[in-house]
Design a protein around this motif. Structure first.
Motif, PDB file in Angstrom:
ATOM      1  N   UNK A 123      -3.833   8.147 -36.216  1.00 22.17           N
ATOM      2  CA  UNK A 123      -4.983   8.042 -37.126  1.00 22.17           C
ATOM      3  C   UNK A 123      -6.121   7.249 -36.490  1.00 22.17           C
ATOM      4  N   UNK A 124      -5.784   6.279 -35.658  1.00 22.31           N
ATOM      5  CA  UNK A 124      -6.775   5.428 -35.006  1.00 22.31           C
ATOM      6  C   UNK A 124      -7.362   6.075 -33.756  1.00 22.31           C
ATOM      7  N   UNK A 125      -6.605   6.936 -33.108  1.00 22.56           N
ATOM      8  CA  UNK A 125      -6.991   7.506 -31.818  1.00 22.56           C
ATOM      9  C   UNK A 125      -8.359   8.195 -31.850  1.00 22.56           C
ATOM     10  N   UNK A 126      -9.233   7.752 -30.948  1.00 25.30           N
ATOM     11  CA  UNK A 126     -10.501   8.417 -30.670  1.00 25.30           C
ATOM     12  C   UNK A 126     -10.411   8.899 -29.227  1.00 25.30           C
ATOM     13  N   UNK A 127     -10.297  10.199 -29.061  1.00 25.17           N
ATOM     14  CA  UNK A 127     -10.157  10.756 -27.722  1.00 25.17           C
ATOM     15  C   UNK A 127     -11.362  10.371 -26.859  1.00 25.17           C
ATOM     16  N   UNK A 128     -11.136  10.111 -25.572  1.00 28.78           N
ATOM     17  CA  UNK A 128     -12.258   9.785 -24.686  1.00 28.78           C
ATOM     18  C   UNK A 128     -13.303  10.909 -24.675  1.00 28.78           C
ATOM     19  N   UNK A 129     -14.552  10.497 -24.584  1.00 32.93           N
ATOM     20  CA  UNK A 129     -15.672  11.423 -24.568  1.00 32.93           C
ATOM     21  C   UNK A 129     -16.123  11.695 -23.131  1.00 32.93           C
ATOM     22  N   UNK A 130     -16.941  12.706 -22.955  1.00 35.39           N
ATOM     23  CA  UNK A 130     -17.375  13.150 -21.631  1.00 35.39           C
ATOM     24  C   UNK A 130     -18.065  12.047 -20.824  1.00 35.39           C
ATOM     25  N   UNK A 131     -18.721  11.120 -21.493  1.00 36.65           N
ATOM     26  CA  UNK A 131     -19.447  10.066 -20.778  1.00 36.65           C
ATOM     27  C   UNK A 131     -18.562   8.870 -20.405  1.00 36.65           C
ATOM     28  N   UNK A 132     -17.259   8.987 -20.594  1.00 42.11           N
ATOM     29  CA  UNK A 132     -16.367   7.846 -20.356  1.00 42.11           C
ATOM     30  C   UNK A 132     -15.611   7.877 -19.028  1.00 42.11           C
ATOM     31  N   UNK A 133     -15.939   8.760 -18.103  1.00 39.30           N
ATOM     32  CA  UNK A 133     -15.198   8.840 -16.832  1.00 39.30           C
ATOM     33  C   UNK A 133     -13.700   8.935 -17.111  1.00 39.30           C
ATOM     34  N   UNK A 134     -13.338   9.971 -17.863  1.00 38.28           N
ATOM     35  CA  UNK A 134     -11.953  10.128 -18.310  1.00 38.28           C
ATOM     36  C   UNK A 134     -11.428  11.513 -17.984  1.00 38.28           C
ATOM     37  N   UNK A 172       7.669   3.657 -36.711  1.00 34.89           N
ATOM     38  CA  UNK A 172       6.944   3.858 -37.972  1.00 34.89           C
ATOM     39  C   UNK A 172       5.431   3.700 -37.804  1.00 34.89           C
ATOM     40  N   UNK A 173       4.982   3.094 -36.709  1.00 36.92           N
ATOM     41  CA  UNK A 173       3.544   2.905 -36.492  1.00 36.92           C
ATOM     42  C   UNK A 173       2.888   4.094 -35.782  1.00 36.92           C
ATOM     43  N   UNK A 174       3.658   5.118 -35.443  1.00 38.87           N
ATOM     44  CA  UNK A 174       3.086   6.252 -34.710  1.00 38.87           C
ATOM     45  C   UNK A 174       1.985   6.943 -35.519  1.00 38.87           C
ATOM     46  N   UNK A 175       2.186   7.116 -36.818  1.00 39.00           N
ATOM     47  CA  UNK A 175       1.149   7.747 -37.645  1.00 39.00           C
ATOM     48  C   UNK A 175      -0.160   6.970 -37.571  1.00 39.00           C
TER      49      UNK A 175
END
Length: 180
Positions: free
Chosen positions: A143-154, A136-139
Motif C-alpha cells: 500500500x505504501x510502495x511508490x514505484x520509482x519514476x523515470x527521473x530517479x535513475x532506476x 502481516x505487514x506485507x499488505x
C-alpha cells in the motif's frame, strides 16, 4: 562525491521479502569479484530499537519513525563512498520522499527496484522468519510502495528467477541508469 573513481551508490529497494538483503550481498560480491571496491549495508541494521519493536508488534512505521533512520542510512552511504568504496544498500525506500531523503547525502544514487507480485513475495515470506518484520505487514508495504519514476535513475528488476539471475539483471542495468 569528491572521488570520481568511486561509482555511484546502489540502492537495492523493494517491499519486505523481495530479497533486498540477499541480492544486495550477492551484488556486492559480484562487484568485488569484478575488481570494484564495494561494501554492503543492510539498512535494517540501522533501525533504532523503537522502530524494530513497533514492527515486531505488527505496527507499520510512520514517516516520523522513518526520517531519523533514513538520515542514518544516508550518512552511512556517504561514509562508505567517502572511504573509496561503492556502497550497495538494501533499503525498502518505498516512497519517493524516502529515496529523495537518501539522495541528500548520495546525489548519484542509482536504484535497483526488486519487482515482484504480492503473491510471489507472500509465498517467499511464508518460508522465512524475519527478526522483527512479520508477514502481516506485507499488505501495508504494498500500500505504501511508490514505484520509482523515470527521473530517479532506476531500473525495475524482476525477481522471479534465481539470485544470480537477479544480480546479472542489475549489473546489466547499472550502465543505463548511471550518469557517469
Amino acid at each position: 562525491m569528491s572521488d570520481r573513481s568511486v561509482r555511484p551508490p546502489v540502492l537495492v529497494m523493494g517491499v519486505s521479502g523481495s530479497g533486498k538483503s540477499t541480492v544486495g550481498e550477492a551484488l556486492t560480491r559480484a562487484l568485488v569479484a569484478r575488481g570494484e571496491p564495494a561494501e554492503f549495508i543492510d539498512a535494517d541494521d540501522l533501525h533504532p530499537a523503537a522502530n524494530k519493536e513497533k514492527m515486531r508488534q505488527g505496527t507499520p512505521l510512520t514517516d516520523q519513525d522513518r526520517w531519523p533512520w533514513l538520515d542514518a542510512c544516508a550518512a552511512r552511504i556517504a561514509a562508505v563512498q567517502a572511504g573509496g568504496k561503492r556502497c550497495v544498500m538494501a533499503n525498502s525506500a518505498l516512497k519517493r520522499a524516502y529515496r529523495d531523503r537518501l539522495r541528500t547525502s548520495a546525489p548519484g544514487l542509482v536504484i535497483a527496484f526488486l519487482d515482484g507480485s504480492q503473491d510471489l513475495i507472500a509465498e517467499r515470506q511464508s518460508h522465512r522468519h524475519h527478526e522483527y518484520m512479520p508477514n502481516s505487514l506485507l499488505d501495508s508495504q504494498f500500500a505504501t510502495l511508490e514505484r520509482p519514476q523515470a527521473d530517479e535513475a532506476a531500473a525495475s528488476i524482476p525477481i522471479h528467477g534465481s539470485v544470480d539471475d537477479t544480480v546479472a539483471a542489475i549489473l546489466d542495468a547499472l550502465p543505463s541508469v548511471t550518469s557517469d
